[in-house]
Design a protein around this motif. Structure first.
Motif, PDB file in Angstrom:
ATOM      1  N   LEU A  48       0.820  -1.218   0.000  1.00 11.17           N
ATOM      2  CA  LEU A  48       0.000   0.000   0.000  1.00 11.17           C
ATOM      3  C   LEU A  48       0.854   1.270   0.000  1.00 11.17           C
ATOM      4  O   LEU A  48       0.724   2.097  -0.909  1.00 11.17           O
ATOM      5  CB  LEU A  48      -0.975  -0.019   1.183  1.00 11.17           C
ATOM      6  CG  LEU A  48      -2.072  -1.082   1.111  1.00 11.17           C
ATOM      7  CD1 LEU A  48      -2.934  -1.034   2.363  1.00 11.17           C
ATOM      8  CD2 LEU A  48      -2.931  -0.881  -0.130  1.00 11.17           C
ATOM      9  N   PRO A  49       1.735   1.485   0.985  1.00 11.54           N
ATOM     10  CA  PRO A  49       2.573   2.687   0.923  1.00 11.54           C
ATOM     11  C   PRO A  49       3.544   2.659  -0.254  1.00 11.54           C
ATOM     12  O   PRO A  49       3.867   3.704  -0.817  1.00 11.54           O
ATOM     13  CB  PRO A  49       3.307   2.689   2.265  1.00 11.54           C
ATOM     14  CG  PRO A  49       3.244   1.284   2.762  1.00 11.54           C
ATOM     15  CD  PRO A  49       1.945   0.742   2.248  1.00 11.54           C
ATOM     16  N   ILE A  87       8.155   8.860   4.543  1.00  5.92           N
ATOM     17  CA  ILE A  87       7.202   9.616   5.360  1.00  5.92           C
ATOM     18  C   ILE A  87       6.036   8.731   5.781  1.00  5.92           C
ATOM     19  O   ILE A  87       5.617   8.724   6.944  1.00  5.92           O
ATOM     20  CB  ILE A  87       6.701  10.851   4.586  1.00  5.92           C
ATOM     21  CG1 ILE A  87       7.817  11.891   4.484  1.00  5.92           C
ATOM     22  CG2 ILE A  87       5.475  11.467   5.273  1.00  5.92           C
ATOM     23  CD1 ILE A  87       7.497  13.040   3.558  1.00  5.92           C
ATOM     24  N   ASP A  88       5.492   7.959   4.835  1.00  7.71           N
ATOM     25  CA  ASP A  88       4.368   7.067   5.163  1.00  7.71           C
ATOM     26  C   ASP A  88       4.763   6.029   6.206  1.00  7.71           C
ATOM     27  O   ASP A  88       4.006   5.759   7.150  1.00  7.71           O
ATOM     28  CB  ASP A  88       3.873   6.365   3.898  1.00  7.71           C
ATOM     29  CG  ASP A  88       2.891   7.212   3.109  1.00  7.71           C
ATOM     30  OD1 ASP A  88       2.538   8.307   3.583  1.00  7.71           O
ATOM     31  OD2 ASP A  88       2.485   6.789   2.007  1.00  7.71           O
ATOM     32  N   LEU A  89       5.940   5.436   6.056  1.00  8.24           N
ATOM     33  CA  LEU A  89       6.379   4.409   7.008  1.00  8.24           C
ATOM     34  C   LEU A  89       6.690   5.019   8.366  1.00  8.24           C
ATOM     35  O   LEU A  89       6.442   4.390   9.410  1.00  8.24           O
ATOM     36  CB  LEU A  89       7.594   3.674   6.455  1.00  8.24           C
ATOM     37  CG  LEU A  89       7.340   2.805   5.211  1.00  8.24           C
ATOM     38  CD1 LEU A  89       8.635   2.139   4.749  1.00  8.24           C
ATOM     39  CD2 LEU A  89       6.269   1.754   5.479  1.00  8.24           C
ATOM     40  N   ASP A  90       7.208   6.221   8.382  1.00  6.78           N
ATOM     41  CA  ASP A  90       7.504   6.877   9.660  1.00  6.78           C
ATOM     42  C   ASP A  90       6.235   7.265  10.405  1.00  6.78           C
ATOM     43  O   ASP A  90       6.201   7.262  11.644  1.00  6.78           O
ATOM     44  CB  ASP A  90       8.363   8.131   9.432  1.00  6.78           C
ATOM     45  CG  ASP A  90       9.799   7.804   9.039  1.00  6.78           C
ATOM     46  OD1 ASP A  90      10.223   6.665   9.284  1.00  6.78           O
ATOM     47  OD2 ASP A  90      10.477   8.690   8.481  1.00  6.78           O
ATOM     48  N   ARG A  91       5.200   7.592   9.656  1.00  2.81           N
ATOM     49  CA  ARG A  91       3.961   8.081  10.269  1.00  2.81           C
ATOM     50  C   ARG A  91       3.049   6.969  10.771  1.00  2.81           C
ATOM     51  O   ARG A  91       2.243   7.185  11.677  1.00  2.81           O
ATOM     52  CB  ARG A  91       3.176   8.937   9.268  1.00  2.81           C
ATOM     53  CG  ARG A  91       3.762  10.331   9.054  1.00  2.81           C
ATOM     54  CD  ARG A  91       2.938  11.091   8.029  1.00  2.81           C
ATOM     55  NE  ARG A  91       3.412  12.454   7.868  1.00  2.81           N
ATOM     56  CZ  ARG A  91       2.947  13.300   6.957  1.00  2.81           C
ATOM     57  NH1 ARG A  91       2.005  12.895   6.110  1.00  2.81           N
ATOM     58  NH2 ARG A  91       3.424  14.525   6.868  1.00  2.81           N
ATOM     59  N   THR A  92       3.144   5.792  10.173  1.00  2.00           N
ATOM     60  CA  THR A  92       2.217   4.735  10.552  1.00  2.00           C
ATOM     61  C   THR A  92       2.526   4.205  11.948  1.00  2.00           C
ATOM     62  O   THR A  92       3.682   4.082  12.350  1.00  2.00           O
ATOM     63  CB  THR A  92       2.249   3.575   9.532  1.00  2.00           C
ATOM     64  OG1 THR A  92       1.227   2.636   9.885  1.00  2.00           O
ATOM     65  CG2 THR A  92       3.591   2.852   9.527  1.00  2.00           C
TER      66      THR A  92
END
Length: 276
Positions: A48-49, A87-92
């Protein structure tokens, strides 16, 4: 404008997207968890990301090509991918399920950069012009009796081209390990949804067919890009509207049930499903 921002334009009207239709037809219980109860996901697949970051990089590429007739350098395109994925992996705050071909963050970044390099070196729009990139559209849904409903179909078209014969070509970008069968391309509802949106917004005549192309970015040791062509007719659009209205009827009636399939492996609601 990213895909999420574009779709926010239609947030204040009754609507349904092809993603929602697909989710309901594949597993209506997942639809309930995701869209009705709005449960936070228990886990997410790296796909997904990863796919979102690839889309962001391709959007950057095509926008720069449309605006200046020259794409940004490859390093800028891969940099956009790296930034978006990181950014997506850091935010999840939920566990990420990595895969054999992308065993960790570094592997996913390496795969993405390799795929984008293959895309960059093979991209060819000879004889075509870019009409729009990440085009957000909404169109009223009609019943099978051609009556207007209260709902609109919404969606964002990855890329819209026009060829030297003034024919529009809808392009949808996908990442995949396996090739796409022609029957899969011909039956894909996403392209039919795009065709419906184009007709509903007068890009094409109501009875016209639409040329479609899947750009498949293959996740291989040596990545490559494959094009799969298909088309959609007015009859395809009519049938799609019938499916969409049937989905809306099922949702309104509260019909939600599990549908076991290969998609269960990566489902974000596996625990909720087991306790249902």
């Amino acid at each position: 404008m990213n895909r999420k921002t574009a779709l926010q334009e239609f947030a204040n009207e009754l609507h349904i997207s092809n993603s929602q239709i697909f989710t309901y037809t594949q597993c209506s219980l997942k639809y309930r968890f995701q869209y009705v109860e709005q449960k936070p996901p228990e886990r997410i697949s790296i796909a997904l990301p990863f796919g979102s970051a690839i889309h962001a990089a391709l959007e950057f590429y095509y926008c720069s090509l449309k605006n200046s007739a020259h794409p940004e350098p490859l390093e800028a395109i891969t940099g956009r991918f790296d930034d978006c994925l990181s950014i997506d992996l850091d935010r999840t705050d939920v566990p990420v399920i990595f895969k054999k071909d992308m065993p960790d963050r570094a592997g996913a970044i390496a795969m993405g950069k390799s795929i984008l390099k293959a895309f960059y070196e093979s991209a060819d729009l000879t004889g075509m012009e870019i009409v729009s990139v990440e085009l957000p559209l909404a169109a009223r849904l009609f019943s099978d009796e051609r009556r207007s409903t209260d709902f609109s179909l919404i969606g964002v078209i990855d890329l819209l081209l026009i060829n030297e014969n003034d024919e529009l070509i809808v392009v949808d970008n996908k990442t995949a390990a396996k090739p796409m069968a022609q029957t899969t391309a011909d039956d894909d509802n996403q392209m039919t949804a795009y065709s419906y949106l184009l007709a509903g917004n007068k890009f094409i005549f109501p009875t016209a067919s639409v040329k479609c192309r899947f750009d498949l970015l293959r996740k291989l040791k040596t990545p490559k890009v494959e094009h799969v062509y298909t088309s959609r007719t007015a009859e395809d659009r009519r049938r799609f509207a019938k499916v969409a209205n049937a989905v809306l009827a099922g949702i309104d009636a509260g019909i939600f049930m599990p549908q076991p399939s290969w998609m269960c492996v990566d489902c974000a609601y596996s625990d909720a499903c087991k306790s249902w």
